[in-house]
Scaffold this active site. Structure first.
Site, PDB file in Angstrom:
ATOM      1  N   CYS A  83       0.876  -1.171   0.000  1.00  0.00           N
ATOM      2  CA  CYS A  83       0.000   0.000   0.000  1.00  0.00           C
ATOM      3  C   CYS A  83       0.910   1.215   0.000  1.00  0.00           C
ATOM      4  CB  CYS A  83      -0.931   0.026   1.201  1.00  0.00           C
ATOM      5  SG  CYS A  83      -2.307   1.188   0.938  1.00  0.00           S
ATOM      6  N   TYR A 102      -1.227  -9.658  16.041  1.00  0.00           N
ATOM      7  CA  TYR A 102      -0.120  -9.151  16.868  1.00  0.00           C
ATOM      8  C   TYR A 102       0.162 -10.077  18.043  1.00  0.00           C
ATOM      9  CZ  TYR A 102      -0.966  -5.225  13.865  1.00  0.00           C
ATOM     10  OH  TYR A 102      -1.123  -4.460  12.738  1.00  0.00           O
ATOM     11  N   LYS A 129     -11.686  -5.444   2.866  1.00  0.00           N
ATOM     12  CA  LYS A 129     -11.080  -4.595   3.885  1.00  0.00           C
ATOM     13  C   LYS A 129     -12.019  -3.420   4.132  1.00  0.00           C
ATOM     14  CE  LYS A 129      -7.129  -1.725   4.944  1.00  0.00           C
ATOM     15  NZ  LYS A 129      -5.777  -1.316   4.585  1.00  0.00           N
ATOM     16  N   CYS A 164       0.043   4.201   1.664  1.00  0.00           N
ATOM     17  CA  CYS A 164      -0.256   5.197   2.711  1.00  0.00           C
ATOM     18  C   CYS A 164       0.889   5.424   3.695  1.00  0.00           C
ATOM     19  CB  CYS A 164      -1.557   4.879   3.438  1.00  0.00           C
ATOM     20  SG  CYS A 164      -1.656   3.219   4.112  1.00  0.00           S
ATOM     21  N   GLU A 209     -16.342  -8.609  -3.910  1.00  0.00           N
ATOM     22  CA  GLU A 209     -14.927  -8.210  -3.920  1.00  0.00           C
ATOM     23  C   GLU A 209     -13.999  -9.425  -4.052  1.00  0.00           C
ATOM     24  OE1 GLU A 209     -13.189  -5.560  -4.027  1.00  0.00           O
ATOM     25  OE2 GLU A 209     -14.365  -3.859  -3.322  1.00  0.00           O
ATOM     26  N   LYS A 221     -10.766  -8.224   6.748  1.00  0.00           N
ATOM     27  CA  LYS A 221     -10.097  -7.366   7.726  1.00  0.00           C
ATOM     28  C   LYS A 221     -11.004  -6.203   8.088  1.00  0.00           C
ATOM     29  CE  LYS A 221      -6.281  -4.197   7.939  1.00  0.00           C
ATOM     30  NZ  LYS A 221      -5.337  -3.470   7.173  1.00  0.00           N
ATOM     31  N   ARG A 279      -2.236   3.108  12.645  1.00  0.00           N
ATOM     32  CA  ARG A 279      -1.860   4.344  11.949  1.00  0.00           C
ATOM     33  C   ARG A 279      -0.815   5.128  12.742  1.00  0.00           C
ATOM     34  NH1 ARG A 279      -7.764   5.744   9.201  1.00  0.00           N
ATOM     35  NH2 ARG A 279      -7.807   3.806   7.996  1.00  0.00           N
TER      36      ARG A 279
HETATM   37  C1  PBG Z   1      -2.522   0.024   4.994  1.00  0.00           C
HETATM   38  C2  PBG Z   1      -2.932  -0.896   6.064  1.00  0.00           C
HETATM   39  C3  PBG Z   1      -3.689  -0.620   7.219  1.00  0.00           C
HETATM   40  C4  PBG Z   1      -3.701  -1.785   7.963  1.00  0.00           C
HETATM   41  C5  PBG Z   1      -3.013  -2.751   7.248  1.00  0.00           C
HETATM   42  N1  PBG Z   1      -2.550  -2.190   6.057  1.00  0.00           N
HETATM   43  C6  PBG Z   1      -4.285   0.611   7.726  1.00  0.00           C
HETATM   44  C7  PBG Z   1      -5.255   1.402   6.984  1.00  0.00           C
HETATM   45  O1  PBG Z   1      -5.868   0.979   6.003  1.00  0.00           O
HETATM   46  O2  PBG Z   1      -5.400   2.553   7.400  1.00  0.00           O
HETATM   47  C8  PBG Z   1      -4.366  -1.940   9.306  1.00  0.00           C
HETATM   48  C9  PBG Z   1      -3.755  -2.945  10.201  1.00  0.00           C
HETATM   49  C10 PBG Z   1      -4.083  -2.823  11.645  1.00  0.00           C
HETATM   50  O3  PBG Z   1      -4.871  -1.959  12.096  1.00  0.00           O
HETATM   51  O4  PBG Z   1      -3.523  -3.626  12.394  1.00  0.00           O
HETATM   52  N2  PBG Z   1      -3.456   0.265   4.004  1.00  0.00           N
HETATM   53 ZN    ZN Z   2      -3.220   2.201   2.700  1.00  0.00          ZN
END
Ligand code: PBG
Ligand code: ZN
Length: 326
Positions: free
Chosen positions: A121, A314, A196, A123, A234, A249, A206
């Site tokens: 990703c 985790y 997701k 981000c 999806e 997720k 985050r």
């Molecule tokens: C990135 C991503 C996220 C998570 C996994 N990959 C966060 C988001 O979409 O903001 C979340 C994982 C977690 O909260 O443990 N896109």
């Molecule tokens: Zn992302």
């Protein structure tokens, strides 16, 4: 069907061995995948306050954690990177000397039995914290696809076993599959974060990944928590594009989605017990309000009972230790 007093379900609950013999669901360490946050530098072990027990780690410090997971029998690790610098397009995501490719190579060499997953990703890599290229006030789907594909190839080149796109752009699995094949990585599996959701349970992540969006949210690409049939749509789209596994997720609040996906596909289903799920259990346990280890195991069992074959959590190492002892 007989009734009481002939029928007495308690007969099969009399002893520990008997209960275990007839258990419908079993957990095993190799089903678990441990998320790790990799940062640049050396000797860095920065605790993540909202995720007790977890840290941002530089590559030299991630290696012993990966070895510990391997020794505990954990199936794999999934890597998230925090780059030295961020830009508009997230270009550090495909830097072959970035934290994730470097960590993949190091873990491959020092913990060879682990299945190494690379989250894809943008981000964590964009200055605005969005999952792709921002045009106007939204994430441009099609302009983001080639960038995701470049990141996927960089992680594949570094030696990842599973590429896991978490961005929720339409068409990303196909774009990534095509780029992987063009680069000679025909044998690498793709596990798509197919269902997701736009979830508040990602809050601690985050902080850990320094990936909160600077403006707006992710509701135009992540799924609406109200929907379950759409998850099946999806998943089927991702399978048609070449996904080898699919993921749901978060996990705990979406067990009906895990079950619906399990019923409608025959590929392995993964579920991600996300940061907020972890932190809530940890916080309640730290207060003495619940037995942390028991709630941890019960939460994982619930996810597997709903139909997950693989759980990203985790708790992976702690749960693996408990499973090995019992
Ligand atoms: C990135 C991503 C996220 C998570 C996994 N990959 C966060 C988001 O979409 O903001 C979340 C994982 C977690 O909260 O443990 N896109
Ligand atoms: Zn992302």
């Amino acid at each position: 069907m007989t009734a009481f007093p002939t029928a007495r379900p308690r007969r099969l609950r009399r002893t520990d061995r008997l209960r275990r013999m007839v258990a419908e669901t079993r957990l095993a360490p190799e089903m678990l995948v441990l998320p790790l946050f990799v940062v640049p530098g050396e000797g860095v072990e920065r605790p993540i306050p909202s995720m007790p027990g977890h840290r941002q780690l530089s590559v030299d410090r991630v290696v012993p954690v990966a070895k510990q997971a391997e020794a505990a029998g954990v199936g794999g690790v999934i890597l998230f990177g925090i780059p030295a610098s961020k830009d508009e397009t997230g270009s550090a995501a495909w830097d072959p000397s970035g934290p994730v490719p470097t960590a993949i190579r190091a873990i491959r060499a020092s913990a060879p039995d682990l299945v190494v997953w690379a989250d894809v990703c943008l981000c964590e890599y964009t200055s605005h914290g969005h999952c792709g290229v921002v045009v106007g006030d939204t994430v441009d789907n099609d302009a983001t696809l080639p960038l995701l594909a470049k990141a996927a190839v960089a992680y594949a080149d570094a030696g990842a076993d599973v590429i896991a796109p978490s961005d929720m752009m339409d068409g990303r699995v196909g774009a990534i599959r095509e780029a992987l094949d063009a680069a000679g990585h025909h044998e690498l599996a793709v596990c798509s974060y197919s269902a997701k959701y736009a979830s508040a349970y990602y809050g601690p992540f985050r902080d850990a990944a320094e990936s909160a969006p600077a403006f707006g949210d992710r509701r135009t690409h992540q799924m609406d928590p109200a929907n379950v049939r759409e998850a099946v749509v999806e998943v089927n789209l991702d399978l048609a594009e070449g996904a080898d596994m699919v993921m749901v997720k978060p996990a705990g609040p979406y067990l009906d989605v895990v079950a619906a996906v399990r019923r409608s596909v025959d590929v392995p289903v993964a579920a991600y017990q996300v940061s907020g799920e972890y932190s809530m259990i940890e916080a309640a346990a730290a207060n003495g309000w619940v037995d942390g280890d028991r709630v941890m195991m019960e939460s994982l069992l619930g996810i597997v009972r709903a139909g997950a074959d693989v759980v990203l959590t985790y708790f992976a190492v702690r749960a693996a230790h408990i499973l090995e002892e019992s």
